[in-house]
Scaffold this motif. Sequence first.
Motif, PDB file in Angstrom:
ATOM      1  N   PHE A  21       0.794  -1.241   0.000  1.00  0.00           N
ATOM      2  CA  PHE A  21       0.000   0.000   0.000  1.00  0.00           C
ATOM      3  C   PHE A  21       0.821   1.284   0.000  1.00  0.00           C
ATOM      4  CE2 PHE A  21      -0.217  -1.350   4.549  1.00  0.00           C
ATOM      5  CZ  PHE A  21       0.293  -0.222   5.168  1.00  0.00           C
ATOM      6  N   VAL A  22       2.138   1.212   0.225  1.00  0.00           N
ATOM      7  CA  VAL A  22       2.937   2.448   0.123  1.00  0.00           C
ATOM      8  C   VAL A  22       4.057   2.346  -0.906  1.00  0.00           C
ATOM      9  CG1 VAL A  22       2.477   3.151   2.505  1.00  0.00           C
ATOM     10  CG2 VAL A  22       4.542   1.841   2.003  1.00  0.00           C
ATOM     11  N   GLY A  23       4.280   1.156  -1.454  1.00  0.00           N
ATOM     12  CA  GLY A  23       5.418   0.943  -2.344  1.00  0.00           C
ATOM     13  C   GLY A  23       5.465   1.882  -3.531  1.00  0.00           C
ATOM     14  N   ASP A  24       4.323   2.090  -4.187  1.00  0.00           N
ATOM     15  CA  ASP A  24       4.298   2.953  -5.369  1.00  0.00           C
ATOM     16  C   ASP A  24       4.698   4.384  -5.023  1.00  0.00           C
ATOM     17  OD1 ASP A  24       3.525   0.819  -6.908  1.00  0.00           O
ATOM     18  OD2 ASP A  24       1.407   1.399  -7.025  1.00  0.00           O
ATOM     19  N   ASP A  25       4.163   4.902  -3.905  1.00  0.00           N
ATOM     20  CA  ASP A  25       4.486   6.269  -3.496  1.00  0.00           C
ATOM     21  C   ASP A  25       5.956   6.392  -3.098  1.00  0.00           C
ATOM     22  OD1 ASP A  25       1.919   7.200  -3.937  1.00  0.00           O
ATOM     23  OD2 ASP A  25       1.269   6.865  -1.872  1.00  0.00           O
ATOM     24  N   VAL A  26       6.477   5.385  -2.414  1.00  0.00           N
ATOM     25  CA  VAL A  26       7.884   5.405  -2.001  1.00  0.00           C
ATOM     26  C   VAL A  26       8.790   5.371  -3.237  1.00  0.00           C
ATOM     27  CG1 VAL A  26       9.698   4.119  -0.815  1.00  0.00           C
ATOM     28  CG2 VAL A  26       7.460   4.399   0.267  1.00  0.00           C
ATOM     29  N   GLU A  27       8.475   4.486  -4.171  1.00  0.00           N
ATOM     30  CA  GLU A  27       9.276   4.387  -5.396  1.00  0.00           C
ATOM     31  C   GLU A  27       9.286   5.712  -6.148  1.00  0.00           C
ATOM     32  OE1 GLU A  27       8.779   1.186  -8.107  1.00  0.00           O
ATOM     33  OE2 GLU A  27       8.499  -0.314  -6.539  1.00  0.00           O
ATOM     34  N   ALA A  28       8.114   6.324  -6.275  1.00  0.00           N
ATOM     35  CA  ALA A  28       8.025   7.594  -6.995  1.00  0.00           C
ATOM     36  C   ALA A  28       8.841   8.680  -6.299  1.00  0.00           C
ATOM     37  CB  ALA A  28       6.569   8.030  -7.104  1.00  0.00           C
ATOM     38  N   SER A  29       8.781   8.703  -4.975  1.00  0.00           N
ATOM     39  CA  SER A  29       9.497   9.713  -4.206  1.00  0.00           C
ATOM     40  C   SER A  29      11.007   9.547  -4.341  1.00  0.00           C
ATOM     41  CB  SER A  29       9.079   9.631  -2.733  1.00  0.00           C
ATOM     42  OG  SER A  29       9.793  10.551  -1.950  1.00  0.00           O
ATOM     43  N   LEU A  30      11.494   8.304  -4.249  1.00  0.00           N
ATOM     44  CA  LEU A  30      12.933   8.067  -4.372  1.00  0.00           C
ATOM     45  C   LEU A  30      13.419   8.328  -5.796  1.00  0.00           C
ATOM     46  CD1 LEU A  30      12.577   6.857  -1.521  1.00  0.00           C
ATOM     47  CD2 LEU A  30      14.241   5.111  -2.176  1.00  0.00           C
ATOM     48  N   VAL A  36      15.923   2.410  -5.831  1.00  0.00           N
ATOM     49  CA  VAL A  36      14.898   1.749  -5.019  1.00  0.00           C
ATOM     50  C   VAL A  36      15.307   0.302  -4.806  1.00  0.00           C
ATOM     51  CG1 VAL A  36      12.473   1.093  -4.855  1.00  0.00           C
ATOM     52  CG2 VAL A  36      13.102   3.266  -5.934  1.00  0.00           C
ATOM     53  N   ASP A  37      15.690  -0.019  -3.578  1.00  0.00           N
ATOM     54  CA  ASP A  37      16.154  -1.377  -3.229  1.00  0.00           C
ATOM     55  C   ASP A  37      15.403  -1.807  -1.978  1.00  0.00           C
ATOM     56  OD1 ASP A  37      17.427  -3.729  -2.610  1.00  0.00           O
ATOM     57  OD2 ASP A  37      19.453  -2.890  -2.568  1.00  0.00           O
TER      58      ASP A  37
END
Length: 381
Positions: A46-55, A62-63
């Motif tokens: 539920f947060v992976g997409d937002d985290v990936e976009a932010s990084l 993104v690792d």
Amino acid sequence: MAQSIRTMISPERYVQGKGAIHQLGHHLSQIGSKPVLVADDVVWGFVGDDVEASLTEAELPVDRRAFGGVPSAKEVDRLVGEVTSAGADVLVAIGGGSTIDAVKAAGHLAGVRWANAPTVASTDAPCSALSVIYTEEGEFEAYRFFPRNPDLVLVDSQVVANAPAEFLVAGVGDALATWLEARATSRSGSTTMAGGLPTLTGTALAKLSWDVLWENALPAIDAVRDHQVTPAVEKVIEANTLLSGLGFESGGLAAAHAIHNGLTSVAATHGLAHGQKVNLGSVAQLVLEGAPPAELREFVEFTTEVGLPTTLVEVGIKPDDAESVRAVATAAAAEGETIHSMPFEVTAEDVAAALASIDRHATKIRERAHLPAPTPYTAKH
């Protein structure tokens, strides 16, 4: 020579607000250039997409590595291997208190910086310079202390509000204990988890956490049940995470958390959240203190309304189960436990008597206030 040094410690930076997850990459880029993210599959879902976009926006790789579920010594060592093999310079916990405790311990051992992005406001673990390590079966094993606090704690209020409200409820239980324990530590002149006497600041922040929760917990929990972020929700997230984190670490722990640790020695309690067990520890601490009847009554009534356990049966232990009660009491009063920060001597027998007396009295308080009777907890396997 008596201890005379007072100590206050805190994370390098605290960031909170709706949409804060979109700033994670920006803040991490100030800390390192090769982060490793630790999150379990549910959280990442539920947060992976937002985290990936932010990084990606911050031009960071993104690792993501999985978390094993329990912050055990074995899991910490496994994460150290992950960090080392990746050549990372910052380790990032994304999830709840267990993930955060494992990441802090692994980051310290790996010699890298560490950051926390809690997705729930269920404990005060994110801000501290210590980890609670458990056995692989879920029993309390030890506190590990580190020479510094996290470089970053970032909380997205909407992410917290999207999680089940029970996480916020548990965080209230953990945070309410902060003032009760800081008050006891201040009276006894004991040292804190920060390694010195409590500061006025640490004790005052513990009290502020308490005041904020009494005023805002009930409306905040209602709002989160509808996944809404309101001013009350923002205040409770801050109380559960920052105020309680600073308050427990630089204000002091006492009986409530020691009794929590004792409760983990009974397998029946393992499915409960940290804050649920801590709340029972707070009730027991008030009994040990011989608190004024009105104070105990108000605490039982309020935390029952919040949805926290105030009786042994609600954490899976029958009050006449002398063996389990004795096991909890013995572990809670073990040498080195924080219960010895109380302003009077506490023995295992004292703890057992306090625990055994809780159910009958709390049930009567709840009856008089027309609150629900305790429902026995059954561990889920």
